[in-house]
Design an enzyme around this catalytic site. Structure first.
Site, PDB file in Angstrom:
ATOM      1  N   ASP A 227       2.996 -24.649 -41.763  1.00  0.00           N
ATOM      2  CA  ASP A 227       3.574 -23.586 -42.911  1.00  0.00           C
ATOM      3  C   ASP A 227       4.655 -23.919 -43.444  1.00  0.00           C
ATOM      4  O   ASP A 227       4.428 -23.746 -45.102  1.00  0.00           O
ATOM      5  CB  ASP A 227       2.874 -22.132 -42.442  1.00  0.00           C
ATOM      6  CG  ASP A 227       4.044 -22.392 -41.313  1.00  0.00           C
ATOM      7  OD1 ASP A 227       5.026 -22.774 -40.621  1.00  0.00           O
ATOM      8  OD2 ASP A 227       4.554 -21.287 -40.807  1.00  0.00           O
TER       9      ASP A 227
ATOM     10  N   ASP B 159      -5.234 -31.709 -49.689  1.00  0.00           N
ATOM     11  CA  ASP B 159      -6.088 -30.805 -50.749  1.00  0.00           C
ATOM     12  C   ASP B 159      -5.075 -30.360 -51.663  1.00  0.00           C
ATOM     13  O   ASP B 159      -5.152 -30.536 -52.601  1.00  0.00           O
ATOM     14  CB  ASP B 159      -7.304 -29.696 -50.414  1.00  0.00           C
ATOM     15  CG  ASP B 159      -8.749 -30.042 -50.669  1.00  0.00           C
ATOM     16  OD1 ASP B 159      -9.292 -31.059 -50.321  1.00  0.00           O
ATOM     17  OD2 ASP B 159      -9.012 -29.416 -50.882  1.00  0.00           O
TER      18      ASP B 159
ATOM     19  N   TYR C   8     -12.567 -28.814 -35.691  1.00  0.00           N
ATOM     20  CA  TYR C   8     -13.706 -29.570 -36.111  1.00  0.00           C
ATOM     21  C   TYR C   8     -14.853 -29.867 -34.748  1.00  0.00           C
ATOM     22  O   TYR C   8     -15.844 -29.803 -35.416  1.00  0.00           O
ATOM     23  CB  TYR C   8     -13.490 -30.945 -37.208  1.00  0.00           C
ATOM     24  CG  TYR C   8     -12.592 -30.406 -38.154  1.00  0.00           C
ATOM     25  CD1 TYR C   8     -12.068 -30.224 -38.542  1.00  0.00           C
ATOM     26  CD2 TYR C   8     -13.525 -31.024 -39.776  1.00  0.00           C
ATOM     27  CE1 TYR C   8     -11.502 -29.330 -40.152  1.00  0.00           C
ATOM     28  CE2 TYR C   8     -13.350 -31.049 -40.728  1.00  0.00           C
ATOM     29  CZ  TYR C   8     -12.188 -29.728 -40.663  1.00  0.00           C
ATOM     30  OH  TYR C   8     -12.269 -29.948 -42.564  1.00  0.00           O
TER      31      TYR C   8
ATOM     32  N   ASP D   9      -6.620 -31.520 -43.088  1.00  0.00           N
ATOM     33  CA  ASP D   9      -7.704 -31.012 -44.296  1.00  0.00           C
ATOM     34  C   ASP D   9      -7.059 -30.211 -45.539  1.00  0.00           C
ATOM     35  O   ASP D   9      -7.038 -30.269 -46.951  1.00  0.00           O
ATOM     36  CB  ASP D   9      -9.133 -30.039 -43.930  1.00  0.00           C
ATOM     37  CG  ASP D   9     -10.240 -30.191 -44.743  1.00  0.00           C
ATOM     38  OD1 ASP D   9     -10.554 -31.126 -45.578  1.00  0.00           O
ATOM     39  OD2 ASP D   9     -10.885 -28.748 -44.347  1.00  0.00           O
TER      40      ASP D   9
ATOM     41  N   LYS E  59       2.357 -26.794 -35.102  1.00  0.00           N
ATOM     42  CA  LYS E  59       2.556 -25.452 -35.481  1.00  0.00           C
ATOM     43  C   LYS E  59       2.701 -24.687 -33.707  1.00  0.00           C
ATOM     44  O   LYS E  59       2.256 -24.568 -33.256  1.00  0.00           O
ATOM     45  CB  LYS E  59       1.159 -24.608 -35.733  1.00  0.00           C
ATOM     46  CG  LYS E  59       1.275 -23.202 -36.128  1.00  0.00           C
ATOM     47  CD  LYS E  59       2.021 -22.969 -37.282  1.00  0.00           C
ATOM     48  CE  LYS E  59       2.742 -21.838 -36.904  1.00  0.00           C
ATOM     49  NZ  LYS E  59       3.552 -20.688 -37.806  1.00  0.00           N
TER      50      LYS E  59
HETATM   51  C1  IPM Z   1     -12.632 -33.646 -46.547  1.00  0.00           C
HETATM   52  C2  IPM Z   1     -13.602 -32.866 -46.783  1.00  0.00           C
HETATM   53  C3  IPM Z   1     -14.283 -32.263 -45.775  1.00  0.00           C
HETATM   54  C4  IPM Z   1     -13.349 -32.314 -44.288  1.00  0.00           C
HETATM   55  C5  IPM Z   1     -15.903 -31.506 -45.448  1.00  0.00           C
HETATM   56  C6  IPM Z   1     -17.055 -32.091 -46.847  1.00  0.00           C
HETATM   57  C7  IPM Z   1     -16.760 -31.702 -43.984  1.00  0.00           C
HETATM   58  O1  IPM Z   1     -12.885 -31.043 -47.053  1.00  0.00           O
HETATM   59  O2  IPM Z   1     -12.840 -34.835 -46.512  1.00  0.00           O
HETATM   60  O3  IPM Z   1     -11.382 -33.301 -46.645  1.00  0.00           O
HETATM   61  O4  IPM Z   1     -13.346 -30.969 -43.794  1.00  0.00           O
HETATM   62  O5  IPM Z   1     -13.254 -32.792 -43.651  1.00  0.00           O
HETATM   63 MG    MG Z   2     -10.978 -31.462 -47.352  1.00  0.00          MG
END
Ligand code: IPM
Ligand code: MG
Length: 351
Positions: A221, A249, A142, A245, A189
Site C-alpha cells: 500500500d 498498471d 491467481y 498486476d 503485505k
Molecule cells: C496482465 C493482465 C492479466 C493479468 C489478465 C488479462 C488476466 O491484467 O497481464 O497484467 O491479470 O495478469
Molecule cells: Mg494487469
C-alpha cells in the site's frame, strides 16, 4: 541467427500491434542477417471462436517448440460482464503462463525524454525513472484454491506461496539488481499476510548471497503511494502476482502512455514478449492503436538473445519516431496522428 518465433496476435488491437512488430523484426533480420520464421497460432477469444478454448494444445505445441513467443493481447468485452461464462479468454493467458513455466514477469518503467511532459506526473518527479517490476506470474492468488460455498453465498480465493517459488523469482531479482544499481525492493503485505511473511523471510535469507545488493522491504500500500510520488527512488522491485498486476498498471502511466511499455515473461525455457496494455477493444480494427509497446517488447526479445545491437537499433528508431512526432493519436496532441500501420512502416523503413 535462425529464430523461430511463435506469433500469438490474440484479440482486440493485438493483431494490429503485433503486425507492426513483425515489420520491425523483419527489418532487423534483413539488416543484421538473421533468419526469422514466424509461426502464427490462435489464442484468446479468437481461439475460443475457432476451436472452443483460449489456449489450445496446438498453440502450446507451437510455443513450446519456438525460440520465443511474441504476444499481442487477450480479452473481449463480451465476456467481461458475464460472470457466468465458463470459458474466458484470460484463462488462456493464465494457462499459457503456467504451461510454459513463465514464472517471472519483467515489466520495466522508464521515461522517454521527448515525452516527459505527456506524463500526468510532474517532470521533476519522474525524470530519471528507470525501474523494473519483477512480478511473480504462476503462483499466488491467481492460481490458489478458489470456489463457492454456503449454498453459493460465500466465495473465496487463496493466496498460497511455496518457498521455492519465491526463491526463484528473488534470484532473478537479485541478479538483475547486480547488473543495475544494486537496489532491490521486496514489496509485500507482511504486516497482515502469512504468505508475505514467507516472502520476507525467504528474501532475507538470500541477502547473504548478494552482499552488494541493498535490499529494502516495503508494504504494497505504501509502495502504491510512493511509486507515483518518487518513482525514481526505485530500481528492481519483486512482488507477488496480484500486487504486481496492480502496481505495473500504476507504473505504466508514469511514462505518459500505456501504449509504450513492453514486458517479458521468463521461466526456464522459452520466453514470451508482450506489451503491457490490454486488448483495447474500442480501438480494434481502426488502425489507431499505439504499436510501440509491442515493438519495444521485440527489443527485449533481441536483448535476451544476447543481440544487443539489434535491441538498441529498435529502441533508437522508436526514440527517433517519438522525437519526430511519428506517433499515433494517444501521443499526437494536436499534431498529426499517424495510423498504427504507418508508424510500423516508418519504423521499418528507418531501420
Ligand atoms: C496482465 C493482465 C492479466 C493479468 C489478465 C488479462 C488476466 O491484467 O497481464 O497484467 O491479470 O495478469
Ligand atoms: Mg494487469
Amino acid at each position: 541467427m535462425k529464430l523461430n518465433i511463435a506469433l500469438l496476435a490474440g484479440d482486440g488491437i493485438g493483431p494490429e500491434v503485433t503486425a507492426q512488430a513483425v515489420k520491425v523484426v523483419d527489418a532487423i533480420a534483413e539488416k543484421y542477417n538473421h533468419e526469422i520464421t514466424w509461426q502464427p497460432a490462435l489464442t484468446g477469444a479468437a481461439a475460443i471462436d475457432a476451436v472452443g478454448e483460449p489456449y489450445p494444445d496446438s498453440t502450446h505445441e507451437v510455443c513450446a517448440n519456438a525460440d520465443a513467443v511474441l504476444f499481442g493481447a487477450i480479452g473481449h468485452p463480451r465476456f467481461d460482464n458475464d460472470p457466468s461464462a465458463k470459458v474466458r479468454p484470460e484463462q488462456g493467458l493464465l494457462k499459457m503462463r503456467q504451461k510454459l513455466g513463465l514464472f517471472a514477469n519483467v515489466r520495466p518503467t522508464f521515461t522517454f525524454p521527448s515525452l516527459i511532459d505527456k506524463s500526468p506526473l510532474k517532470r521533476e518527479r519522474i525524470e530519471g525513472t528507470d525501474l523494473i517490476i519483477l512480478r511473480e506470474l504462476t503462483g499466488g492468488i491467481y492460481f490458489g484454491e478458489r470456489g463457492r460455498k454456503d449454498g453459493d453465498n460465500t466465495a473465496y480465493d487463496t493466496m498460497t506461496y511455496e518457498r521455492h517459488e519465491i526463491q526463484r523469482l528473488a534470484e532473478k531479482g537479485f541478479k538483475m539488481a547486480m547488473k543495475r544499481s544494486k537496489k532491490l525492493c521486496c514489496v509485500d503485505k507482511a504486516n497482515v499476510l502469512e504468505s508475505s511473511r514467507l516472502w520476507r523471510e525467504t528474501v532475507q535469507a538470500m541477502e547473504k548471497d548478494y552482499p552488494e545488493v541493498e535490499v529494502s522491504y516495503e508494504f504494497v500500500d505504501a509502495v502504491a503511494m510512493r511509486l507515483v510520488q518518487w518513482p525514481s527512488a526505485y530500481d528492481v522491485m519483486i512482488t507477488a502476482n496480484l500486487f504486481g498486476d496492480i502496481l505495473t498498471d500504476e507504473a505504466s502511466v508514469i511514462s505518459g502512455s500505456m501504449g509504450l511499455m513492453p514486458s517479458s515473461s521468463v521461466g526456464s525455457k522459452v520466453s514470451l514478449y508482450e506489451p503491457i496494455h490490454g486488448s483495447y477493444p474500442q480501438a480494434a480494427g481502426k488502425d489507431i492503436a499505439n504499436p510501440l509497446a509491442t515493438v519495444l517488447s521485440a527489443a527485449m526479445l533481441f536483448e535476451d538473445m544476447d543481440l544487443s545491437d539489434e535491441a538498441k537499433a529498435i529502441r533508437d528508431v522508436v526514440n527517433k519516431s517519438l522525437a519526430e512526432g511519428i506517433v499515433t493519436e494517444d501521443l499526437s496532441e494536436g499534431g498529426k496522428a499517424y495510423k498504427t500501420s504507418e508508424v510500423g512502416n516508418w519504423l521499418a523503413a528507418n531501420l
